[in-house]
Design an enzyme around this catalytic site. Structure first.
Site, PDB file in Angstrom:
ATOM      1  N   PRO A   1       0.620  -1.201  -0.005  1.00  0.00           N
ATOM      2  CA  PRO A   1       0.087  -0.226   0.137  1.00  0.00           C
ATOM      3  C   PRO A   1       1.014   1.439   0.103  1.00  0.00           C
ATOM      4  CG  PRO A   1      -0.722  -1.579   1.736  1.00  0.00           C
ATOM      5  CD  PRO A   1       0.425  -2.183   1.162  1.00  0.00           C
ATOM      6  N   GLU A   2       0.472   2.361  -0.656  1.00  0.00           N
ATOM      7  CA  GLU A   2       1.094   3.451  -0.979  1.00  0.00           C
ATOM      8  C   GLU A   2       0.451   4.487   0.171  1.00  0.00           C
ATOM      9  OE1 GLU A   2       2.239   4.465  -4.562  1.00  0.00           O
ATOM     10  OE2 GLU A   2       1.869   2.536  -5.405  1.00  0.00           O
TER      11      GLU A   2
ATOM     12  N   LYS B   1       4.435   5.492   5.122  1.00  0.00           N
ATOM     13  CA  LYS B   1       3.604   4.120   5.079  1.00  0.00           C
ATOM     14  C   LYS B   1       3.472   3.660   6.520  1.00  0.00           C
ATOM     15  CE  LYS B   1       5.097   3.375   0.403  1.00  0.00           C
ATOM     16  NZ  LYS B   1       5.883   2.290  -0.686  1.00  0.00           N
TER      17      LYS B   1
ATOM     18  N   ARG C   1      11.684  -2.908  -7.932  1.00  0.00           N
ATOM     19  CA  ARG C   1      10.081  -3.029  -8.374  1.00  0.00           C
ATOM     20  C   ARG C   1      10.072  -2.578  -9.868  1.00  0.00           C
ATOM     21  NH1 ARG C   1       9.960  -4.784  -4.268  1.00  0.00           N
ATOM     22  NH2 ARG C   1       9.079  -4.361  -2.125  1.00  0.00           N
TER      23      ARG C   1
END
Length: 265
Positions: free
Chosen positions: A2-3, A51, A253
């Site tokens: 999640p960002e 985060k 990523r």
């Protein structure tokens, strides 16, 4: 993972359920907190930095504590009314916080620790300015300085580095670079106006926080410009989008860009 916008929405959900409420029972299913009992503590609020989730509590004795949690790749917080079925598989629960009306369950949390609220800086002090936090002239200047400190660094790697600026993940990496017309696998020095770049990224996160989903194009049928659109035609020029990896070894990523709209330097 999640960002920043998704983490902030999680904090808001916890606040709606728990803020101002007295805990009637707690259950910490991590070894270091297995015997901890915070029943009687009042939940003040849940703050975020990037985060990281910081749930602040005050014990009956007046001690101010912070429950520090991180969702990592698979974690979540869910809530339900007392008496309803508890959310998620019981085996996935890492933290259970219950009041006389609500139960909040932290599932598959990647990090759970308890510390004095005065010591929060020891767990988030190393992070860069939060794109969804205060954004004064000093905060903005600090974020810009951290971003441009290594001009030859790969831009995507720098943006994913939470010690540069907190809150950007793979979605906002791809989308902010597309809107700015810079290639995420190019160098930081390719960003002509770093302050404007970060301002735009902040606006995107704020919009997603309000709407609950990325909608950077303004078109619900095609909500994003680049993220996960590998080989699909660019929504501006119809050139097939490309994909590549950025990040430190072992933490790579995937990111996406248009070779025409975002040419490599």
């Amino acid at each position: 993972m999640p960002e920043g916008d998704a983490v902030r929405r999680t904090a808001d959900r916890l606040d709606r359920a728990l803020a101002g409420q007295v805990l009637t029972s707690t259950d910490f299913r991590v070894p270091q907190l297995a015997t901890t009992d915070l029943a009687g503590a009042t939940v003040e609020r849940t703050a975020t930095h990037g985060k990281h989730l910081l749930t602040r509590l005050t014990t009956p004795a007046g001690e101010r504590l912070t429950l520090h949690t991180h969702l990592k790749m698979e974690g979540s917080w869910r809530t339900a009314a007392v008496g309803e079925r508890r959310p998620g598989p019981a085996a996935d629960a890492r933290v259970v916080l219950e009041t006389d009306r609500v139960v909040a369950v932290g599932l598959r949390l990647g990090l759970v620790e308890l510390l004095a609220t005065a010591d929060e800086h020891t767990v988030v002090g190393h992070l860069g300015p939060d794109l969804l936090g205060p954004w004064s002239g000093d905060d903005r200047a600090e974020a810009v300085a951290r971003l441009v400190a290594r001009p030859d660094r790969v831009l995507g790697e720098a943006l994913l580095d939470q010690t540069v600026v907190a809150g950007i993940g793979t979605i906002w990496l791809a989308e902010s670079c597309f809107v700015a017309g810079v290639c995420p696998v190019g160098p930081v020095s390719a960003v002509r106006d770093p302050g404007r770049f970060l301002d735009r990224a902040r606006q995107m996160l704020q919009s997603a926080m309000r709407t609950g989903r990325p909608l950077t194009t303004g078109d619900r049928r095609n909500p994003v410009w680049a993220y996960r659109r590998h080989r699909q035609p660019c929504l501006r020029c119809r050139t097939p989008l490309e994909a590549g990896t950025v990040g430190e070894p072992g933490r790579e990523r995937t990111t996406y860009w248009c070779p025409h709209c975002q040419p490599r330097p």
